[in-house]
Write a protein that holds these residues in place. Structure first.
Motif, PDB file in Angstrom:
ATOM      1  N   ILE A  83       0.912  -1.228   0.056  1.00 42.50           N
ATOM      2  CA  ILE A  83       0.034  -0.101   0.088  1.00 42.50           C
ATOM      3  C   ILE A  83       0.623   1.173   0.104  1.00 42.50           C
ATOM      4  CG2 ILE A  83      -1.711   1.233   1.210  1.00 42.50           C
ATOM      5  CD1 ILE A  83      -2.248  -1.364   2.831  1.00 42.50           C
TER       6      ILE A  83
ATOM      7  N   ILE B  37      -2.393   0.410  -4.445  1.00 47.10           N
ATOM      8  CA  ILE B  37      -2.309  -0.623  -3.828  1.00 47.10           C
ATOM      9  C   ILE B  37      -2.055  -1.797  -5.009  1.00 47.10           C
ATOM     10  CG2 ILE B  37      -3.762  -2.273  -2.355  1.00 47.10           C
ATOM     11  CD1 ILE B  37      -5.703   0.352  -1.915  1.00 47.10           C
TER      12      ILE B  37
ATOM     13  N   TYR C  67      -2.247  -5.539  -5.028  1.00 46.76           N
ATOM     14  CA  TYR C  67      -3.179  -6.693  -4.147  1.00 46.76           C
ATOM     15  C   TYR C  67      -3.487  -7.747  -5.276  1.00 46.76           C
ATOM     16  CZ  TYR C  67      -6.322  -8.823  -0.806  1.00 46.76           C
ATOM     17  OH  TYR C  67      -6.995  -9.414   0.161  1.00 46.76           O
TER      18      TYR C  67
END
Length: 257
Positions: free
Chosen positions: A3, A13, A15
């Motif tokens: 992040i 971000i 992810y």
């Protein structure tokens, strides 16, 4: 998961093998007027970006909690590719489509994108009449194989909706929008020090990140004061207050088992 705090609520971000741009406010410092009826009259944002916009435009998708200008501004609406995937609350889908975005995916309760589950949560953007005027806001819970459960609370104070989301989803990482933003009348419309402490107490196993600070004229809580507050409670190791541009990477070994 990694992040990067860009500024205010804007984050980059990484992810589940994807890159998400959260709540893009891309205007240069002073390009927007101050929020009215607040203790300070500085134009917004109060600081410049420390990360090149070209880096942010590499995102695979935008995750938008709501369309207030400190979360989605005219510069972002202009610069973002019109075919980028756009996840939002249902109330904002029409506005985004009117701005030319073609792949808008409103999240009613939950949606799956590749291997990433995105569940929408709710909150309270203030109390009383001010809370009503602020309109609907959302948070999101991300879940993907090999990644920590990640809860983005959005623009909310501590409230039953947040407490319930924490209990239901048991996140490993929580992102809070702090700053104790407020107007001349009424209480805070984003989390203050006590709210942050309540979240940390509710999820004693989780890492808590606090952003949405020192970028807007109505955000009164400063980073140094919040850090001192959580240090006094012995929470410094679990509550992080990053600087603009700072990245935090989470080791999967820290996840709950």
């Amino acid at each position: 998961m990694e992040i990067q705090l860009i500024r205010n609520a804007t984050h980059y971000i990484e992810y589940g093998g994807r890159k998400l741009l959260l709540d893009p406010m891309l205007s240069p410092a002073g390009a927007m007027p101050p929020f009215a009826n607040t203790p300070n009259s500085f134009p917004n944002p109060t600081v410049n970006l420390k990360v090149p916009v070209t880096h942010l435009l590499q995102a695979d998708a935008v995750l938008l909690t709501h369309t207030h200008p400190d979360h989605f501004d005219a510069v972002a609406a202009t610069l973002l590719p019109k075919d980028i995937v756009f996840f939002c609350q249902p109330e904002d889908a029409g506005k985004l489509r009117e701005q030319g975005f073609r792949d808008v995916r409103p999240v009613e309760s939950g949606i799956v994108w590749d291997s990433i589950s995105i569940v929408r949560t709710s909150g309270q953007h203030g109390t009383g009449e001010i809370g009503k005027r602020m309109g609907p806001v959302s948070g999101f819970v991300l879940n993907a194989p090999g990644e920590p459960v990640f809860y983005i609370a959005g623009d909310t104070i501590w409230c039953p909706e947040v407490e319930q989301a924490l209990a239901k989803h048991t996140p490993d990482v929580v992102l809070l929008f702090g700053g104790s933003a407020q107007f001349l009348l009424g209480g805070p419309i984003t989390m203050n020090e006590a709210d942050v402490a309540k979240v940390a107490s509710a999820v004693p196993y989780a890492q808590v990140i606090v952003a949405h600070m020192e970028a807007l004229n109505h955000c009164l809580l400063r980073r140094e004061d919040l850090r001192a507050y959580v240090a006094g409670l012995g929470l410094s190791e679990r509550v992080r207050v990053p600087e603009d541009g700072e990245s935090i990477r989470f080791d999967p070994s820290l996840m709950q088992v």
